[in-house]
Design a protein around this motif. Structure first.
Motif, mmCIF file in Angstrom:
data_model
loop_
_atom_site.group_PDB
_atom_site.id
_atom_site.type_symbol
_atom_site.label_atom_id
_atom_site.label_comp_id
_atom_site.label_asym_id
_atom_site.label_seq_id
_atom_site.Cartn_x
_atom_site.Cartn_y
_atom_site.Cartn_z
ATOM 1 N N LEU A 96 33.595 26.673 24.826
ATOM 2 C CA LEU A 96 34.034 27.748 23.948
ATOM 3 C C LEU A 96 35.504 28.058 24.220
ATOM 4 C CD1 LEU A 96 32.646 29.484 21.764
ATOM 5 C CD2 LEU A 96 32.435 31.293 23.473
ATOM 6 N N VAL A 97 36.317 27.908 23.181
ATOM 7 C CA VAL A 97 37.748 28.222 23.265
ATOM 8 C C VAL A 97 38.014 29.305 22.236
ATOM 9 C CG1 VAL A 97 40.094 27.340 23.017
ATOM 10 C CG2 VAL A 97 38.309 25.877 23.990
ATOM 11 N N GLY A 98 38.369 30.489 22.686
ATOM 12 C CA GLY A 98 38.412 31.620 21.771
ATOM 13 C C GLY A 98 36.988 31.922 21.342
ATOM 14 N N THR A 99 36.703 31.755 20.056
ATOM 15 C CA THR A 99 35.345 31.996 19.551
ATOM 16 C C THR A 99 34.707 30.745 18.965
ATOM 17 O OG1 THR A 99 36.201 32.671 17.381
ATOM 18 C CG2 THR A 99 35.916 34.407 19.034
ATOM 19 N N ILE A 113 44.524 19.802 29.561
ATOM 20 C CA ILE A 113 44.126 21.193 29.333
ATOM 21 C C ILE A 113 44.932 22.028 30.324
ATOM 22 C CG2 ILE A 113 42.256 22.872 29.293
ATOM 23 C CD1 ILE A 113 40.315 20.622 28.760
ATOM 24 N N ASP A 114 45.935 22.722 29.828
ATOM 25 C CA ASP A 114 46.820 23.495 30.690
ATOM 26 C C ASP A 114 46.111 24.713 31.260
ATOM 27 O OD1 ASP A 114 48.758 21.664 29.982
ATOM 28 O OD2 ASP A 114 49.646 22.958 28.442
ATOM 29 N N ASP A 115 46.726 25.300 32.260
ATOM 30 C CA ASP A 115 46.146 26.482 32.899
ATOM 31 C C ASP A 115 45.941 27.621 31.913
ATOM 32 O OD1 ASP A 115 46.103 25.130 35.290
ATOM 33 O OD2 ASP A 115 47.981 26.011 36.037
ATOM 34 N N ASP A 116 46.799 27.693 30.882
ATOM 35 C CA ASP A 116 46.672 28.756 29.894
ATOM 36 C C ASP A 116 45.639 28.419 28.814
ATOM 37 O OD1 ASP A 116 47.997 26.840 28.411
ATOM 38 O OD2 ASP A 116 49.908 27.920 28.360
ATOM 39 N N GLY A 117 45.024 27.235 28.910
ATOM 40 C CA GLY A 117 43.986 26.854 27.966
ATOM 41 C C GLY A 117 44.448 25.971 26.824
ATOM 42 N N TYR A 118 45.756 25.699 26.727
ATOM 43 C CA TYR A 118 46.243 24.869 25.631
ATOM 44 C C TYR A 118 45.779 23.437 25.826
ATOM 45 C CZ TYR A 118 49.174 22.889 22.031
ATOM 46 O OH TYR A 118 49.603 22.227 20.908
ATOM 47 N N ARG A 119 45.224 22.857 24.764
ATOM 48 C CA ARG A 119 44.620 21.531 24.821
ATOM 49 C C ARG A 119 45.447 20.547 23.993
ATOM 50 N NH1 ARG A 119 39.146 23.036 26.271
ATOM 51 N NH2 ARG A 119 38.140 21.210 25.331
#
Length: 251
Positions: A96-99, A113-119
C-alpha cells in the motif's frame, strides 16, 4: 436539471488521490462528463471502446540489444525490445502506497524505493512499463510523492513544462473516502522505445475507469509522456467490461 458540479464531486474519480495518481491534472471536468455520459446512455459506448489487441510476444536478439547509454538507471538487466503481456505476471508483491496498492516484481521494478517512498527504475520490458504506470498511480495517492513524480517522471519536452506549470495552479478536490484500486491492465503497443499501457481502476462505487499511459524510455527509465499542453495524450474513458484486459490487483 442535472447539477453537474454535484455529479463531479460525488464521483470517486474526482477525488484528489485518484486524479493525482493518474497524473491527469486539469481533467476533473472531463472525468465528470464521462461519468455523467455513461449514466445517461447506459453504457452504449461499450461497443466503441478500443479493443486493441495485445502485441505479440517476441524475444530480443543480440541485434536488438540497447545501445550504450540506454541501460537501466539502476542496473536492471531484463530487456525486451518487442512484445506484450497477456497474462498476470507471477511473483508480484503488493504494498500500500498512499491509498493504492502498488506492485513490485523482482527484476522488473521498481528497482529503487527511496527512504521517502518514491519508487522508480523499471525494466525495459512490457512488464516494466506496466509496473511503471501502476506505481505512478499509487504514488499519486500520496500528495508528496505525486509532487515528486511531476518533477522526476515526466518525459522531456514542452508537455513537461506545461504540466509543471499547470500543477502549480490546479486545485485538487478533497478525497471523499472512496476506495479506488487497480483492477486490470492492457499493453496496447510496445517497441522498447515507447509503450502504450492502459490501467483500469475500480472504485467502491462500482465504476471502472480506463486511464491510458503513454511512456517513453528516457535516461535509463520509463517516463510519462504528455501532450504539448501538459494534458494526457489520450483521455480516460469508462468501461463496463474487463474482458479485453488482463485482470490484476493486489487489494
Amino acid at each position: 436539471m442535472t447539477n453537474f458540479g454535484e455529479q463531479v464531486d460525488e464521483s470517486p474519480f474526482a477525488a484528489r488521490g485518484f486524479l493525482l495518481s493518474a497524473m491527469f491534472l486539469g481533467v476533473i471536468a472531463l472525468v465528470g462528463l464521462l461519468v455523467i455520459t455513461i449514466s445517461f446512455i447506459g453504457g452504449d459506448d461499450e461497443d466503441e471502446e478500443a479493443s486493441a489487441p495485445v502485441a505479440p510476444t517476441a524475444s530480443p536478439t543480440d541485434e536488438d540489444s540497447p545501445a550504450d547509454g540506454e541501460s537501466s538507471v539502476c542496473g536492471l538487466t531484463e530487456v525486451e525490445l518487442a512484445g506484450g503481456l497477456d497474462e498476470p505476471p507471477g511473483g508480484a508483491e503488493w504494498e500500500l502506497v498512499g491509498t493504492i496498492a502498488a506492485p513490485e516484481v523482482e527484476g522488473h521494478g521498481p528497482g529503487r524505493i527511496d527512504d521517502d517512498g518514491y519508487r522508480s527504475c523499471f525494466a525495459r520490458t512490457p512488464l516494466g512499463a506496466v509496473l511503471a504506470a501502476a506505481n505512478w498511480s499509487a504514488m499519486g495517492s500520496d500528495p508528496e510523492l505525486a509532487e515528486m513524480f511531476m518533477e522526476q517522471a515526466l518525459a522531456e519536452g514542452p508537455g513537461r513544462e506545461a504540466a509543471l506549470e499547470n500543477a502549480g495552479s490546479s486545485a485538487a478536490q478533497d478525497d471523499d473516502g472512496a476506495s479506488i484500486q487497480i483492477a486490470a491492465f492492457r499493453v496496447v503497443s510496445y517497441d522498447g522505445e515507447e509503450a502504450a499501457v492502459q490501467i483500469v481502476y475500480t472504485s467502491s462505487y462500482g465504476l471502472d475507469m480506463v486511464f491510458p499511459f503513454d511512456l517513453r524510455w528516457e535516461d535509463g527509465d520509463w517516463k510519462y509522456v504528455v501532450a504539448d499542453d501538459g494534458e494526457p495524450v489520450n483521455p480516460p474513458y469508462p468501461v463496463e467490461s474487463l474482458s479485453s484486459f488482463v485482470r490484476w490487483q493486489g487489494a
